[in-house]
Design a protein around this motif. Structure first.
Motif: not given
Length: 159
Positions: A72-95
């Motif tokens: 979380p950066g400026r004016n952001v309390r909480h963000v999900v997901p907190q980690h990304l594993h690059l090999p598992s990003l399967d070509g679909a958009p990430l939310v």
């Protein structure tokens, strides 16, 4: 805050997945259900294929190669997901889902940055702590995550 999860809802405990309001409080039951279905799909995949998806990688392991933290950066309390594993990003958009700390009742820019480089910049009418914000990161942008030491989500007054 709830457990730390990655893009597949995996926690730092191998085979343990988290979703719904245990991760962060959702506004709508439909979003809770979507989160649970996503976690269930990945948990079933893990059970079927064991840890082959990540090898020994787990979400909470910062030393894992090809893992990018999302903070979380400026004016952001909480963000999900907190980690990304690059090999598992399967070509679909990430939310990325998050809430702001302070309301801004005028146009805002919601941004995902890698250092000073802005990867996603979305204009919103306003931002309120009581309303979840969702940003979709296109797969082509996710390809730029390699080599960055982290992503930061900011919400600032619009220009």
């Amino acid at each position: 805050g709830g457990p730390i999860i990655d893009e597949r809802c995996a926690t730092n405990l191998p085979g343990v997945y988290a979703a719904g309001n245990v991760v962060h409080v959702y506004d709508l039951v439909d979003d809770v259900t979507a989160s649970a279905l996503r976690a269930g799909r990945y948990a079933a995949e893990y059970a079927t294929h064991s840890a082959a998806m990540y090898g020994a990688a787990t979400c909470g392991t910062s030393a894992v190669a090809n893992t990018v933290p999302v903070r979380p950066g400026r004016n952001v309390r909480h963000v999900v997901p907190q980690h990304l594993h690059l090999p598992s990003l399967d070509g679909a958009p990430l939310v990325v889902e998050f809430r702001v700390r302070e309301p801004i009742e005028e146009p805002v820019q919601a941004r995902v940055r890698a250092g000073e480089r802005v990867l996603v910049d979305s204009r919103l009418r306003y931002a309120r702590p009581s309303e979840m914000i969702r940003l979709e990161i296109e797969a082509t942008v996710a390809g730029q995550f390699a080599g960055v030491d982290g992503l930061q989500v900011d919400v600032v007054r619009g220009k």
